[in-house]
Design a protein around this motif. Structure first.
Motif, PDB file in Angstrom:
ATOM      1  N   GLY A 186       6.612   5.396   3.722  1.00 20.00           N
ATOM      2  CA  GLY A 186       7.610   6.325   3.227  1.00 20.00           C
ATOM      3  C   GLY A 186       7.354   7.691   3.820  1.00 20.00           C
ATOM      4  O   GLY A 186       6.214   8.030   4.151  1.00 20.00           O
ATOM      5  N   ASN A 199       9.739   7.697  -2.268  1.00 22.73           N
ATOM      6  CA  ASN A 199      10.796   7.283  -1.339  1.00 22.73           C
ATOM      7  C   ASN A 199      10.556   5.859  -0.846  1.00 22.73           C
ATOM      8  O   ASN A 199      11.486   5.056  -0.745  1.00 22.73           O
ATOM      9  CB  ASN A 199      10.859   8.233  -0.139  1.00 22.73           C
ATOM     10  N   SER A 242      11.285   3.470  -3.787  1.00 22.85           N
ATOM     11  CA  SER A 242      12.717   3.406  -4.084  1.00 22.85           C
ATOM     12  C   SER A 242      13.445   2.574  -3.047  1.00 22.85           C
ATOM     13  O   SER A 242      14.291   1.735  -3.374  1.00 22.85           O
ATOM     14  CB  SER A 242      13.315   4.824  -4.114  1.00 22.85           C
ATOM     15  N   GLN A 243      13.088   2.809  -1.779  1.00 20.94           N
ATOM     16  CA  GLN A 243      13.748   2.067  -0.698  1.00 20.94           C
ATOM     17  C   GLN A 243      13.422   0.582  -0.796  1.00 20.94           C
ATOM     18  O   GLN A 243      14.299  -0.268  -0.681  1.00 20.94           O
ATOM     19  CB  GLN A 243      13.304   2.630   0.654  1.00 20.94           C
ATOM     20  N   GLU A 246      15.337  -1.510  -3.268  1.00 24.07           N
ATOM     21  CA  GLU A 246      16.707  -1.919  -2.955  1.00 24.07           C
ATOM     22  C   GLU A 246      16.770  -3.421  -2.682  1.00 24.07           C
ATOM     23  O   GLU A 246      17.790  -4.054  -2.882  1.00 24.07           O
ATOM     24  CB  GLU A 246      17.229  -1.164  -1.728  1.00 24.07           C
TER      25      GLU A 246
END
Ligand code: FE
Length: 147
Positions: free
Chosen positions: A13, A25, A28-29, A32
């Motif tokens: 990240g 980050n 979170s990514q 997905e």
């Protein structure tokens, strides 16, 4: 369920703000496409320098997630959770031709293909080159099953 099995994926990240937001980050990514994430560990912290200043942080994290057992409850949860991506219900016509990664739960949809992996939209799963890898966890085609 104390004998649950977990898999770890390693991702990087980045953030211009700081290490913690770089970690967030990354998570979170990953969230997905990966369900059942349970923990992370920081593997490496580094940064990019521009004019004697930190331009951005790069943090490599390993994320542990719960691996579903075949036909198990968790797998069903993964399929449901992926409803956020408009994943159709099992047995519905839209489901035809989709293949799921048994390691991370990623679903290959022929209608979408995998443009980042060089697979054109409209490519049936059996027409994907054998060296193609799951875009999420990196395993080979042999780890995929028809939905
Ligand atoms: Fe995968």
């Amino acid at each position: 369920m104390s004998e649950a099995v977990y898999k770890k994926v390693e991702i990087v990240g980045s953030s211009k703000t700081g290490i913690e937001s770089a970690v967030q980050n990354a998570i979170s990514q990953a969230g997905e496409s990966i369900r059942n994430m349970r923990w992370f560990e920081v593997v490496e912290t580094r940064g990019h320098i521009v004019n004697k200043r930190v331009d951005y942080w790069q943090v490599t994290v390993k994320i542990g997630f719960h691996v579903e057992s075949p036909g198990g409850e968790t797998r069903e949860k993964i399929t449901e959770a992926r409803g956020a991506e408009k994943q159709p219900q099992k047995g519905s016509k839209q489901n035809e031709g989709t293949f799921r990664c048994t390691v991370c739960g990623y679903v290959y949809d022929p209608a979408k293909g995998d443009p980042d992996g060089g697979i054109e939209p409209g490519t049936p799963f059996d027409k994907i080159p054998d060296d193609w890898r799951c875009p999420v966890c990196g395993v080979g085609k042999d780890k995929f099953v028809a939905q």
